[in-house]
Design a protein around this motif. Structure first.
Motif, PDB file in Angstrom:
ATOM      1  N   LYS A   5       2.087 -15.679 -17.417  1.00  0.00           N
ATOM      2  CA  LYS A   5       2.183 -16.335 -16.139  1.00  0.00           C
ATOM      3  C   LYS A   5       3.575 -16.590 -15.556  1.00  0.00           C
TER       4      LYS A   5
ATOM      5  N   ARG B 145      -5.304 -21.838 -17.003  1.00  0.00           N
ATOM      6  CA  ARG B 145      -5.741 -20.837 -16.215  1.00  0.00           C
ATOM      7  C   ARG B 145      -5.175 -19.495 -16.801  1.00  0.00           C
TER       8      ARG B 145
ATOM      9  N   LEU C 104       4.243 -15.596 -11.917  1.00  0.00           N
ATOM     10  CA  LEU C 104       4.410 -16.732 -10.978  1.00  0.00           C
ATOM     11  C   LEU C 104       5.598 -17.219 -10.805  1.00  0.00           C
TER      12      LEU C 104
ATOM     13  N   GLY D 233      -1.302 -26.103  -1.674  1.00  0.00           N
ATOM     14  CA  GLY D 233      -1.684 -26.543  -2.637  1.00  0.00           C
ATOM     15  C   GLY D 233      -2.511 -27.613  -2.631  1.00  0.00           C
TER      16      GLY D 233
ATOM     17  N   GLU E 280       0.368 -16.944  -1.193  1.00  0.00           N
ATOM     18  CA  GLU E 280       0.965 -18.285  -1.062  1.00  0.00           C
ATOM     19  C   GLU E 280       0.213 -19.318  -0.125  1.00  0.00           C
TER      20      GLU E 280
ATOM     21  N   VAL F  17       2.190 -23.288  -2.774  1.00  0.00           N
ATOM     22  CA  VAL F  17       2.102 -22.916  -4.026  1.00  0.00           C
ATOM     23  C   VAL F  17       2.202 -21.065  -3.976  1.00  0.00           C
ATOM     24  N   ARG F  18       2.771 -20.602  -4.871  1.00  0.00           N
ATOM     25  CA  ARG F  18       2.775 -19.259  -4.878  1.00  0.00           C
ATOM     26  C   ARG F  18       1.670 -19.043  -6.202  1.00  0.00           C
ATOM     27  N   ASP F  19       0.965 -17.905  -5.841  1.00  0.00           N
ATOM     28  CA  ASP F  19      -0.241 -17.923  -6.646  1.00  0.00           C
ATOM     29  C   ASP F  19      -0.767 -16.365  -6.747  1.00  0.00           C
TER      30      ASP F  19
ATOM     31  N   MET G 184       6.084 -22.860 -11.944  1.00  0.00           N
ATOM     32  CA  MET G 184       4.818 -23.540 -11.790  1.00  0.00           C
ATOM     33  C   MET G 184       5.339 -24.898 -11.822  1.00  0.00           C
TER      34      MET G 184
ATOM     35  N   TYR H   6      -7.941 -19.170  -7.955  1.00  0.00           N
ATOM     36  CA  TYR H   6      -8.258 -20.678  -7.413  1.00  0.00           C
ATOM     37  C   TYR H   6      -8.807 -20.172  -5.857  1.00  0.00           C
TER      38      TYR H   6
ATOM     39  N   LYS I 203      -4.122 -14.122  -6.654  1.00  0.00           N
ATOM     40  CA  LYS I 203      -5.418 -14.298  -6.416  1.00  0.00           C
ATOM     41  C   LYS I 203      -6.270 -12.823  -6.849  1.00  0.00           C
TER      42      LYS I 203
ATOM     43  N   GLY J  46      -6.993 -20.801  -2.443  1.00  0.00           N
ATOM     44  CA  GLY J  46      -6.181 -19.749  -2.131  1.00  0.00           C
ATOM     45  C   GLY J  46      -6.655 -18.682  -1.242  1.00  0.00           C
TER      46      GLY J  46
END
Lengths: 740, 322
Positions: free
Chosen positions: A28, A42, A32, A57, A54, A63-65, A35, A116, A67, A119
């Motif tokens: 992660k 997760r 990512l 959140g 992005e 938040v960078r995420d 965080m 999430y 998906k 997102g």
């Protein structure tokens, strides 16, 4: 016999699980990058399903995420977004269909979550519903909470009683009674059907895995997982392990749907299962600890241990200790608080403090029942209800299943309000600047900031259910399904909306500095001060130090201490003078979560010597370095207790302690005394770290050197190596300042 | 022969009159809240200036002299020039762009320290009244109650400002606080005797049993100290004897055993505490313009400390090692 055919102990399995967790965390960190939030349990989706994104959140920050690219939501709106219960429920159902199965054969519980749902909400708010409050809210640095999700707490025992099948029947029964609310029921139903399908797929995969598994322990485990989950697709949990598994399913969909991490009293709801099986000899403590550990590895949810029940009797029981033990063995981030009150089993607090100093993972947290209960009652509620308001989020409490709160979503940046007031005064050629004038303008602006925040809350309450209702939390509330109303829309009994203030020390110290240096000593004129602030103290380090060396909030007995109290009293008065225009009760608190950096970015230089755009002070905490040459814990504890708003929401005390402190019984007793003393003074929550200063400095230089180092950043804990450099710097500054 | 009070006064550059006045005002060099290694519970430790010993390893050199002093941290200097303007004795000069502090010209009036916002110049030793100190002390009252803690007088040695110490302790007792003192007890017995009724605990140093070695390392004989220790042992006051373990001076088994032997019959002895030498005070020597004579000493290892405490324990006393 070959090694793979040997039976495995719980200890060996836990070790393997922790190793996997570390690998997943490292992955992660690589993908990512940073965080700046809870670690979360997760895990990333498999590489072929990953898509970087992005989005806004759950607490209102970008938040960078990653998906999953195998799910594309169906839009029901010209903007391309999807809104309303039915669309959200259907899309979440599809999201769960796309979600891979995850079973670690070492774990006694199936499931792992990878993405999430939030997102995929783009846009997350229908453009035609725009509020006209934005400009003014921006002016005061308000994080309005409009569009914020979750941040209240369901009652898990509803789920334990009904199971997914029972919930589905309940939805269908009430649908008939409220046919006009079918859109809402459709949404709820889609969620439950989605979970059931997801569980069913795990059953199939577990069976397949069992067939191929050579190790007898793991094969048996997989067979059990299949059996248990086949039952749980529709039936309520029967055993301790099944209750843990049910909790895992619920917490995963709550987290994935909208980031919810609120759980409440785990030791209360698991107690009957534990006692029954333990008495029957079917569950050993070792096994119970193992199941709890598997549950806690799944996610870093917020739990309370111990504390009074409605009648004031301590809820501490064997499960409370087993939960502590499980985290102790795991040594992973965990957000669990011990609720300290006079009737608390002293062994629970002792064990908690022991683990705090032994593990140094910022676990557990400590919660101050007296301040919480006495405060909440002032809103017009009974003591019984106040006791039932349990710990379930970063810095907050909620009555499980019965209260909607928006806790931790709504913040006013005091430093920004101060800045508005300061320039408002300086640009007014009609008056002569003075501290009195500055205060009266600060009050006026703060008052307006509170009002515009309240107006924003009404806007949220009016629209949220149409946009993105609480389909997962709604399942386990009292009244939502019955009435066919989302929790944000009148579904639950109580509405106590949060408004927190941030940056207290920045402003208190600023008032003290202008009072002393400008007004009392005449070392600077107002105009000179204004110029220095405009120029961000360029070529005037001496002036900056002159301002910052004024005795600060936190030291005790200083003018800054008095300013801090005055600011909080004004804030509390404005929040409590009336409910929102639509009539919702509001509760003040002090907290900034990890938003000190983003909040500071919008504020120019301040008279406490803070540079433009530097972070503002953290929640109710004194600024680092407030007590030069002294040891800080009791000073902080007294200061933070003195600025509690006093209505049952918190102003947490953040303590970073030296590992050498709690040597032996005597040392532990001293730490307990510190905790109890703060709560005696009215304190509401203590977030504690035990940190080796040398180690944290090294870890800051090279985070990869200490991948396992866990710090309690604020209300949440996280791997230090996962944090952004800026946030790490804040943590380091805070800790080091206590040494000089 | 008991130490003569006039010598004590002389050593600290003051008269009997100034000592009497100190009943009202004391010279405090630090107040440490959440002090957890100086007696039971959570405590506030008041550090009073002035000491009768001159131990070469002293860890609080800013506490040795009774008078205020200026500590100088040139690394923090931002060259603002405030000190040049405020000093009446021209003790600050700039040479080749560097801030030079001419300590011999300084009479510690403190004017420069008031305008030194960078913290380069720090006045150590603040005159405070009993009430001012009590204000600080009482901030943590709730923690004394939850922990069984209280107030500790330390230094320097609180017996130097014994008038002030007495008045402060009396006030503490009046409001019901637990009180303790850290002392070398190198003073006329009557000074201690007067403080004792105000004290719940005495923490006393014994550094060596051999008088000559004691004199070489601390500047004074241990005769008065050992006499006072014996007299203290005849009171019922809880007593902790502390030994700083200094390499090359008293860090052998036989030396520690000799001290343990000396105190083992003390009926009011809570325990013997062995404190390892540390070098944390080194920076303060520099800031005071003093030579640090202990710079070559190694910090005793944990094994060493354990060995010494085991040796003392063998004599049948309770030992606490840190």
């Amino acid at each position: 016999m070959a090694k793979e055919f040997l039976e495995l102990t719980y200890e060996q399995r836990l070790e393997a699980l922790c190793k996997t967790k570390m690998q997943q965390t490292r992955e992660k960190q690589e993908v990512l990058l940073v965080m700046d939030q809870d670690d979360h349990g997760r895990i990333l989706p498999p590489p072929e399903l990953r898509e970087i994104t992005e989005y806004m959140g759950p607490s209102g920050e970008m938040v960078r995420d990653v998906k999953m690219n195998n799910f594309k939501p169906k839009s029901n709106h010209p903007s391309g977004g999807f809104f309303g219960a039915k669309a959200c429920g259907e899309n979440f159902n599809l999201f769960l269909k796309a979600h891979p199965v995850y079973i670690n054969p070492m774990s006694s519980l199936a499931g792992g979550y990878m993405a999430y749902f939030m997102g995929y909400r783009n846009p997350s708010w229908p453009p035609e519903l725009a509020s006209n409050l934005e400009d003014e809210q921006r002016k005061y640095g308000v994080y309005p909470g409009i569009g914020a999700t979750q941040h209240f707490c369901q009652d898990m025992t509803i789920g334990f009683r009904l199971g997914w099948g029972g919930l589905l029947r309940k939805i269908r029964r009430y649908r008939k009674l409220n046919p006009e609310r079918s859109d809402f029921y459709d949404g709820l139903e889609q969620v439950v059907l989605g979970v059931q399908d997801w569980i069913r797929r795990h059953v199939e995969v577990a069976r397949e895995m069992a067939k191929k598994e050579k190790n007898p322990t793991l094969r048996r485990n997989l067979e059990e997982i299949a059996e248990i989950n086949e039952w749980l697709i529709s039936k309520p949990p029967r055993t301790f392990r099944e209750a843990c598994q049910w909790t895992v399913w619920y917490q995963m969909i709550a987290r994935m749907y909208n980031g919810s991490g609120s759980m409440g009293q785990i030791d209360v709801w698991l107690k009957p299962y534990y006692e029954r099986e333990s008495a029957a000899g079917t569950l050993t403590d070792e096994e119970a600890i193992f199941h709890l550990a598997c549950l806690l590895l799944n996610d870093t949810q917020y739990y309370q241990l111990g504390g009074p029940d409605g009648e004031g009797k301590d809820t501490t029981n064997k499960v409370s200790f087993l939960v502590l033990e499980a985290v102790h063995r795991l040594k992973v981030p965990a957000n669990i608080g011990i609720r300290v009150f006079d009737g608390l089993n002293p062994e629970l607090l002792r064990r908690g403090v022991e683990i705090m100093f032994e593990d140094k993972t910022g676990f557990p947290k400590f919660l101050g029942d007296k301040g919480l209960v006495e405060g909440f009652v002032k809103n017009g509620y009974s003591v019984k209800l106040a006791r039932q308001r349990v710990y379930s989020g970063c810095h907050w409490f909620a009555i499980p299943g019965r209260e909607y709160t928006l806790n931790d979503c709504v913040k006013i940046n005091f430093a920004k309000v101060f800045e508005v007031a300061f320039w408002d005064m300086m640009n007014d050629s009609e008056i002569k600047p003075s501290v009195d004038e500055l205060w009266s303008r600060f009050e006026k602006q703060l008052h307006r900031a509170v009002e515009v925040t309240k107006e924003g809350l009404d806007f949220h309450m009016k629209n949220m259910h149409k946009v993105f209702p609480e389909l997962v939390l709604d399942l386990l509330c009292y009244g939502t399904i019955e009435k066919g109303l989302d929790a944000s829309n009148g579904g639950v009994e109580y509405y106590n909306l949060c408004i927190d203030g941030s940056g207290l020390a920045t402003v208190a110290d600023s008032f003290a500095a202008v009072e002393q240096r400008v007004e009392k000593e005449g070392l600077l004129t107002w105009q000179q001060l204004a110029e220095h602030l405009k120029n961000d103290f360029k070529d005037a380090e001496n002036v900056r130090l002159m301002l910052s060396s004024v005795p600060r909030y936190g030291r005790g007995g200083t003018r800054a201490d008095q300013w801090a109290i005055r600011i909080v009293q004004a804030f509390t008065k404005f929040v409590k003078e009336k409910p929102t225009p639509a009539g919702f009760n509001v509760i003040p608190g002090l907290f900034s979560w990890a938003s000190m950096i983003s909040m500071g970015q919008t504020v120019g230089a301040t008279p406490n010597g803070r540079h433009a755009h530097a972070p503002i002070s953290h929640g109710a905490s004194p600024d680092p370095g407030f007590l030069r040459g002294g040891s800080a814990p009791t000073a902080m504890a007294v200061a933070v207790a003195s600025v509690q708003c006093g209505y049952g929401n918190t102003a947490p005390l953040q303590l970073d302690m030296d590992p050498g402190l709690a040597r032996g019984e005597e040392g532990l007793a001293k730490v307990e005394a510190l905790i109890k003393g703060h709560f005696e003074l009215g304190g509401t929550m203590i977030n504690m770290n035990v940190i080796d200063k040398k180690q944290i400095l090294e870890a800051h230089q090279d985070p990869s050197k200490y991948p396992n180092l866990i710090v309690r950043v604020t209300g949440f804990s996280a791997y230090f190596a996962s944090l952004s450099k800026n946030l790490r710097q804040l943590v380091v500054d805070r800790i080091l300042s206590e040494e000089t | 022969m008991p130490i003569r009070e006039d010598l004590l006064l002389k050593r600290n550059n003051c008269t009997r009159k100034t000592l009497t006045q100190q009943t009202l005002k004391g010279t405090v060099f630090d107040i440490q809240r959440f002090s957890v290694h100086d007696g039971p519970g959570i405590r506030t430790t008041i550090f009073l200036k002035g000491c009768t010993l001159r131990c070469f390893w002293c860890q609080n050199p800013e506490g040795i002299h009774l008078k205020p002093e200026v500590m100088f941290y040139p690394d923090r200097c931002i060259s603002c020039g405030n000190c040049l303007l405020s000093c009446p004795n021209k003790a600050h000069v700039v040479k080749d762009g560097a801030h030079i502090f001419l300590r011999e010209k300084c009479n510690a009036c403190g004017k420069c320290t008031q305008t030194c916002y960078a913290g380069t110049l720090v006045l150590v030793g603040r005159e405070m009244t009993v009430d001012e100190v009590m204000n600080e002390v009482l901030r943590d009252k709730v923690f004394y109650e939850t922990s069984g803690g209280g107030v500790t007088l330390s230094g320097g040695d609180p017996i130097v400002q014994h008038g002030f110490s007495w008045a402060l302790l009396k006030k503490c007792k009046k409001v019901g606080l637990h009180t303790a003192i850290e002392t070398a007890a190198n003073c006329p017995w009557n000074i201690l005797a007067r403080l004792l009724p105000m004290l719940d605990l005495v923490m006393m140093d014994i550094k060596h049993i051999d008088s000559e070695k004691h004199r070489n390392a601390t500047g004074v004989s241990n005769k008065v100290i050992l006499d006072n220790a014996k007299r203290l042992s005849k009171t019922r006051k809880p007593l902790i004897i502390r030994v700083p373990i200094i390499p090359g001076f008293n860090d052998t088994k036989s030396e520690v055993e000799a001290i343990a032997e000396f105190v083992k019959e003390f009926s009011n002895l809570e325990y013997l505490e062995l404190l390892p030498f540390h070098r944390l005070g080194e920076g303060k020597y520099k800031a005071l313009g003093l030579e640090y004579s202990a710079s070559n000493l190694a910090v005793p290892t944990k094994e060493k400390m354990r060995e010494l405490s085991e040796a003392a324990k063998k004599l049948g006393i309770k030992v606490r090692e840190n």
